[in-house]
Write a protein that holds these residues in place. Structure first.
Motif, short mmCIF file in Angstrom:
data_model
loop_
_atom_site.label_atom_id
_atom_site.label_comp_id
_atom_site.label_asym_id
_atom_site.label_seq_id
_atom_site.Cartn_x
_atom_site.Cartn_y
_atom_site.Cartn_z
N ARG A 10 -46.46 -13.02 32.34
CA ARG A 10 -46.95 -13.88 31.26
C ARG A 10 -47.41 -15.19 31.87
NH1 ARG A 10 -43.65 -16.71 26.47
NH2 ARG A 10 -45.46 -17.38 25.30
N SER A 11 -48.67 -15.46 31.70
CA SER A 11 -49.19 -16.71 32.25
C SER A 11 -48.67 -17.87 31.40
CB SER A 11 -50.72 -16.70 32.27
OG SER A 11 -51.21 -16.58 30.96
N ILE A 64 -45.57 -26.77 25.77
CA ILE A 64 -45.14 -28.09 26.24
C ILE A 64 -44.18 -27.99 27.42
CG2 ILE A 64 -43.18 -28.38 24.67
CD1 ILE A 64 -44.14 -31.31 24.34
N ARG A 65 -43.43 -26.89 27.50
CA ARG A 65 -42.48 -26.73 28.60
C ARG A 65 -43.18 -26.54 29.94
NH1 ARG A 65 -39.33 -21.82 27.34
NH2 ARG A 65 -41.31 -21.20 26.46
N PHE A 66 -44.43 -26.13 29.93
CA PHE A 66 -45.15 -25.87 31.17
C PHE A 66 -46.20 -26.92 31.48
CE2 PHE A 66 -44.25 -21.69 29.14
CZ PHE A 66 -43.17 -21.36 29.94
N GLY A 89 -50.41 -23.83 32.98
CA GLY A 89 -49.28 -24.73 33.16
C GLY A 89 -48.51 -24.41 34.42
N ILE A 90 -47.46 -25.15 34.63
CA ILE A 90 -46.59 -24.98 35.79
C ILE A 90 -45.42 -24.11 35.37
CG2 ILE A 90 -45.15 -26.18 37.48
CD1 ILE A 90 -48.14 -26.84 37.66
N THR A 95 -44.17 -25.60 42.46
CA THR A 95 -44.08 -26.98 42.91
C THR A 95 -45.33 -27.73 42.51
OG1 THR A 95 -45.01 -26.39 45.05
CG2 THR A 95 -42.61 -26.43 44.88
N LEU A 96 -45.17 -29.00 42.23
CA LEU A 96 -46.29 -29.87 41.92
C LEU A 96 -46.76 -30.54 43.19
CD1 LEU A 96 -44.93 -31.64 38.73
CD2 LEU A 96 -46.66 -29.88 38.84
#
Length: 97
Positions: A10-11, A64-66, A89-90, A95-96
């Motif tokens: 799931r993306s 919003i969580r990602f 999203g992340i 890692t960012l």
């Protein structure tokens, strides 16, 4: 053996309209809930709590969580809201940079 196993990938899509819309609804719910408590109105308190939950659910559903970013891009965020764009999203463990 791994060929028989189906993996559900799931993306982590972020929909800014849903995130910001849910935030606005949740904030209105908090205000109505506070007003209902202040004037001791059960109906307004319940309506505020419902708005708060609906807004929170919309934001979570919008991803919003990602939505993690390394910089504040207000112009880019507003453009995405205006045009209805969606971005990746992340995910957990990413890692960012």
């Amino acid at each position: 053996m791994t060929d028989n196993v189906t993996r559900r990938h799931r993306s982590h899509l972020v929909r800014p309209r849903w995130v910001w819309g849910g935030l606005v609804i949740a904030l209105l719910g908090v205000c109505l809930l506070g007003w209902g408590i202040a004037i001791l109105s059960g109906a307004q308190s319940i309506a505020g709590a419902v708005l708060l939950l609906v807004g929170a659910a919309a934001s979570v559903g919008g991803g919003i969580r990602f939505d993690g970013r390394t910089h504040l891009a207000v112009g880019e965020e507003m453009r995405e809201v205006r045009e209805g764009d969606v971005h990746e999203g992340i995910g957990p463990g990413d890692t960012l940079s």
